[in-house]
Design a protein around this motif. Structure first.
Motif, mmCIF file in Angstrom:
data_model
loop_
_atom_site.group_PDB
_atom_site.id
_atom_site.type_symbol
_atom_site.label_atom_id
_atom_site.label_comp_id
_atom_site.label_asym_id
_atom_site.label_seq_id
_atom_site.Cartn_x
_atom_site.Cartn_y
_atom_site.Cartn_z
ATOM 1 N N ILE A 131 0.834 -1.199 0.000
ATOM 2 C CA ILE A 131 0.000 0.000 0.000
ATOM 3 C C ILE A 131 0.871 1.252 0.000
ATOM 4 C CG2 ILE A 131 -1.909 1.203 1.149
ATOM 5 C CD1 ILE A 131 -2.659 -1.604 0.262
ATOM 6 N N ALA A 132 2.026 1.187 0.680
ATOM 7 C CA ALA A 132 2.909 2.348 0.765
ATOM 8 C C ALA A 132 3.457 2.761 -0.592
ATOM 9 C CB ALA A 132 4.066 2.051 1.721
ATOM 10 N N LEU A 133 3.442 1.831 -1.557
ATOM 11 C CA LEU A 133 3.953 2.145 -2.892
ATOM 12 C C LEU A 133 3.021 3.077 -3.655
ATOM 13 C CD1 LEU A 133 5.236 -1.417 -3.849
ATOM 14 C CD2 LEU A 133 6.601 0.540 -3.088
ATOM 15 N N THR A 134 1.809 3.305 -3.132
ATOM 16 C CA THR A 134 0.882 4.255 -3.752
ATOM 17 C C THR A 134 1.213 5.686 -3.356
ATOM 18 O OG1 THR A 134 -0.687 4.199 -1.897
ATOM 19 C CG2 THR A 134 -0.979 2.552 -3.648
ATOM 20 N N GLY A 135 2.088 5.835 -2.370
ATOM 21 C CA GLY A 135 2.417 7.167 -1.871
ATOM 22 C C GLY A 135 1.597 7.569 -0.666
ATOM 23 N N GLU A 136 0.635 6.728 -0.281
ATOM 24 C CA GLU A 136 -0.194 7.018 0.891
ATOM 25 C C GLU A 136 0.618 6.791 2.167
ATOM 26 O OE1 GLU A 136 -3.049 8.333 0.864
ATOM 27 O OE2 GLU A 136 -3.713 8.044 -1.216
ATOM 28 N N ARG A 137 0.398 7.656 3.144
ATOM 29 C CA ARG A 137 1.105 7.523 4.410
ATOM 30 C C ARG A 137 0.108 7.542 5.569
ATOM 31 N NH1 ARG A 137 4.085 6.227 1.216
ATOM 32 N NH2 ARG A 137 6.180 6.975 0.733
ATOM 33 N N PHE A 138 0.141 6.545 6.390
ATOM 34 C CA PHE A 138 -0.702 6.482 7.576
ATOM 35 C C PHE A 138 0.004 5.593 8.589
ATOM 36 C CE2 PHE A 138 -2.432 4.117 3.959
ATOM 37 C CZ PHE A 138 -2.059 2.835 4.311
ATOM 38 N N LYS A 139 -0.391 5.703 9.836
ATOM 39 C CA LYS A 139 0.266 4.927 10.891
ATOM 40 C C LYS A 139 -0.589 3.734 11.280
ATOM 41 C CE LYS A 139 3.155 8.702 12.576
ATOM 42 N NZ LYS A 139 3.547 9.538 13.734
ATOM 43 N N GLU A 140 -1.375 3.869 12.324
ATOM 44 C CA GLU A 140 -2.198 2.745 12.771
ATOM 45 C C GLU A 140 -3.258 2.394 11.730
ATOM 46 O OE1 GLU A 140 -2.727 2.877 17.487
ATOM 47 O OE2 GLU A 140 -3.352 4.740 16.511
ATOM 48 N N HIS A 141 -3.418 1.111 11.453
ATOM 49 C CA HIS A 141 -4.470 0.679 10.537
ATOM 50 C C HIS A 141 -4.757 -0.808 10.693
ATOM 51 C CE1 HIS A 141 -0.782 -0.125 8.196
ATOM 52 N NE2 HIS A 141 -1.471 -1.043 7.542
ATOM 53 N N ILE A 142 -5.888 -1.217 10.154
ATOM 54 C CA ILE A 142 -6.233 -2.626 10.060
ATOM 55 C C ILE A 142 -5.844 -3.079 8.659
ATOM 56 C CG2 ILE A 142 -8.087 -4.337 10.102
ATOM 57 C CD1 ILE A 142 -7.515 -3.131 12.830
ATOM 58 N N ALA A 143 -5.159 -4.196 8.569
ATOM 59 C CA ALA A 143 -4.708 -4.697 7.268
ATOM 60 C C ALA A 143 -5.393 -6.022 6.951
ATOM 61 C CB ALA A 143 -3.192 -4.883 7.268
ATOM 62 N N LEU A 144 -6.022 -6.086 5.800
ATOM 63 C CA LEU A 144 -6.625 -7.316 5.284
ATOM 64 C C LEU A 144 -5.733 -7.841 4.168
ATOM 65 C CD1 LEU A 144 -9.038 -9.348 4.825
ATOM 66 C CD2 LEU A 144 -9.966 -7.627 3.235
ATOM 67 N N LYS A 271 -11.370 1.797 17.219
ATOM 68 C CA LYS A 271 -11.183 3.240 17.050
ATOM 69 C C LYS A 271 -10.399 3.544 15.776
ATOM 70 C CE LYS A 271 -11.223 4.190 22.034
ATOM 71 N NZ LYS A 271 -10.444 4.728 23.182
ATOM 72 N N ILE A 272 -9.816 2.509 15.185
ATOM 73 C CA ILE A 272 -9.026 2.690 13.967
ATOM 74 C C ILE A 272 -9.958 2.872 12.777
ATOM 75 C CG2 ILE A 272 -7.322 1.639 12.432
ATOM 76 C CD1 ILE A 272 -6.265 0.098 14.867
ATOM 77 N N LYS A 273 -9.697 3.889 11.982
ATOM 78 C CA LYS A 273 -10.573 4.214 10.860
ATOM 79 C C LYS A 273 -9.862 4.144 9.509
ATOM 80 C CE LYS A 273 -14.042 4.791 13.546
ATOM 81 N NZ LYS A 273 -15.100 3.737 13.555
ATOM 82 N N VAL A 274 -8.861 3.280 9.444
ATOM 83 C CA VAL A 274 -8.146 3.053 8.183
ATOM 84 C C VAL A 274 -8.027 1.554 7.943
ATOM 85 C CG1 VAL A 274 -5.973 3.309 6.926
ATOM 86 C CG2 VAL A 274 -6.820 5.195 8.322
ATOM 87 N N LEU A 275 -8.442 1.108 6.757
ATOM 88 C CA LEU A 275 -8.331 -0.294 6.349
ATOM 89 C C LEU A 275 -7.494 -0.370 5.084
ATOM 90 C CD1 LEU A 275 -9.269 -3.340 6.483
ATOM 91 C CD2 LEU A 275 -11.150 -2.656 4.973
ATOM 92 N N GLY A 299 -17.571 5.639 7.714
ATOM 93 C CA GLY A 299 -16.526 6.631 7.927
ATOM 94 C C GLY A 299 -15.122 6.083 8.024
ATOM 95 N N VAL A 300 -14.863 4.983 7.345
ATOM 96 C CA VAL A 300 -13.532 4.372 7.329
ATOM 97 C C VAL A 300 -12.874 4.588 5.967
ATOM 98 C CG1 VAL A 300 -12.267 2.178 7.399
ATOM 99 C CG2 VAL A 300 -14.081 2.629 9.049
ATOM 100 N N LYS A 301 -11.614 4.968 5.972
ATOM 101 C CA LYS A 301 -10.871 5.113 4.718
ATOM 102 C C LYS A 301 -10.262 3.760 4.350
ATOM 103 C CE LYS A 301 -9.657 10.000 5.200
ATOM 104 N NZ LYS A 301 -8.533 10.990 5.242
ATOM 105 N N VAL A 302 -10.438 3.348 3.092
ATOM 106 C CA VAL A 302 -9.902 2.063 2.652
ATOM 107 C C VAL A 302 -8.921 2.295 1.505
ATOM 108 C CG1 VAL A 302 -11.892 1.661 1.107
ATOM 109 C CG2 VAL A 302 -10.466 -0.269 1.841
ATOM 110 N N TYR A 303 -7.799 1.594 1.559
ATOM 111 C CA TYR A 303 -6.748 1.756 0.560
ATOM 112 C C TYR A 303 -6.399 0.408 -0.068
ATOM 113 C CZ TYR A 303 -6.034 6.270 2.860
ATOM 114 O OH TYR A 303 -6.215 7.512 3.391
ATOM 115 N N PHE A 304 -6.172 0.425 -1.381
ATOM 116 C CA PHE A 304 -5.770 -0.757 -2.132
ATOM 117 C C PHE A 304 -4.443 -0.462 -2.839
ATOM 118 C CE2 PHE A 304 -10.380 -0.652 -1.997
ATOM 119 C CZ PHE A 304 -10.736 -1.945 -1.657
ATOM 120 N N PRO A 305 -3.630 -1.490 -3.087
ATOM 121 C CA PRO A 305 -2.407 -1.264 -3.872
ATOM 122 C C PRO A 305 -2.747 -1.049 -5.336
ATOM 123 C CG PRO A 305 -2.657 -3.595 -3.382
ATOM 124 C CD PRO A 305 -3.773 -2.892 -2.662
ATOM 125 N N GLU A 306 -1.811 -0.480 -6.077
ATOM 126 C CA GLU A 306 -1.967 -0.421 -7.526
ATOM 127 C C GLU A 306 -2.059 -1.854 -8.047
ATOM 128 O OE1 GLU A 306 0.707 2.164 -9.737
ATOM 129 O OE2 GLU A 306 1.367 3.013 -7.826
#
Length: 330
Positions: A131-144, A271-275, A299-306
């Protein structure tokens, strides 16, 4: 950059990643800012198609044949020389034992020859790092992580410490896609074929599993896979022609809904709002659309890799080494 910083300090310029856990021989070159300079993947899909799945010994032999060429190709594509590499990072687990060993031995020997640090990377941590290869930066998150061998949820804290929350108790979702495709007489790999057929169907769906018990701990796909097999056998024994598009769409919906249920249950209580969603099955359009829709509603932000980083690749392995993801030691 915890892992790299620990071993290289401020001298890190280029990191070479190597991945050979299954049937892709891959090498990538990244700069310390996670900029991908090269990402080369030599796939063995055409080789394994005639067997309907990956044959471990054949995969290992082809890694041996291709790994030097792939690494050299990545170095050329990056526009550097081998001597410019500051760190070598390689997948060391999990995967097909013989396949993993090819990359690990090659990477470790290369690091010794170059006189640079060798970083051992867990394949799952590579997927999470993609996910970090997209340029997105975040700390605590839930990873699927959803792939041919894995269906798991993880907690990732602000320090990059990864703790498993839930995993499959039998088949992984990608494995179920491939097995259902095989039963339907579709070519390997089955996931993309089932997804394509499902997209073509707009009618009523088959209810394969009347009352799926999603509340149990862990993901489970063996029951759904067996239900599809039983349905096909019943239809064929009755002399009825099966509608592959209908079966594909029905199976895909039920497979994805288990993911949706468990992710939402976890996120609503957290309390984590990033997936983040990674792994080969993260390329599935239906999964992406459903998760994006449901996460938006709570209200959760979700991120996918390219798309190019959803499958096994070496850029994610190098990224994990740079970020410094680590499993919690229990």
């Amino acid at each position: 950059m915890v892992a790299v910083a620990e071993q290289v300090g401020e001298k890190m310029k280029y990191i070479l990643g190597i991945e050979t856990s299954c049937d892709e021989t891959a090498a990538a070159v990244l700069g310390e800012d996670l900029h991908v300079l090269a990402n080369v993947v030599l796939s063995q899909i055409d080789i394994h198609k005639e067997f309907g799945g990956v044959v471990p010994e054949i995969a290992s032999r082809n890694h041996v044949k291709g790994i030097d060429k792939v690494v050299q190709a990545a170095i050329r594509e990056a526009g550097i020389e081998l001597k410019d590499v500051s760190v070598v990072a390689t997948t060391v687990e999990p995967g097909l034992p013989g396949a993993v060993m090819v990359g690990r031995v090659f990477g470790e020997a290369l690091a010794v020859a170059l006189g640079v640090p060798f970083i051992r990377v867990h394949h799952i941590l590579g997927h999470i790092a993609s996910i970090a290869l997209t340029g997105e930066r975040f700390k605590e998150h839930i990873a699927l992580v959803v792939s041919g061998g894995h269906t798991s949820l993880y907690d990732v804290d602000a320090n990059g410490i990864v703790t498993e929350i839930e995993r499959t108790v039998d088949d992984a979702i990608g494995e179920a896609f491939d097995k259902v495709a095989r039963v339907m007489g579709l070519e390997y790999p089955g996931g993309p074929v089932i997804s394509k057929l499902a997209d073509e169907y707009m009618g009523e769906l088959i209810n394969f599993v009347a009352r799926p018990n999603y509340k149990i701990k862990g993901f489970s796909y063996s029951g759904l896979k067996t239900a599809v097999l039983n349905y096909i056998n019943r239809e064929q024994m009755a002399g009825r022609q099966i509608d592959k598009r209908k079966i594909a769409a029905s199976f895909q919906v039920e497979a994805v809904e288990q993911i949706i249920y468990k992710c939402l249950r976890l996120l609503k209580d957290s309390k984590i709002k990033v997936l983040t969603v990674s792994g080969g099955v993260s390329a599935n359009k239906h999964l992406r659309n459903r998760l994006a829709e449901e996460c938006r509603n709570i209200g959760v932000k979700v991120y996918f890799p390219e798309m190019k980083y959803t499958g096994d690749n070496a850029a994610m392995i190098a990224a994990s080494a740079i970020i410094g993801l680590k499993f919690k030691v229990t």
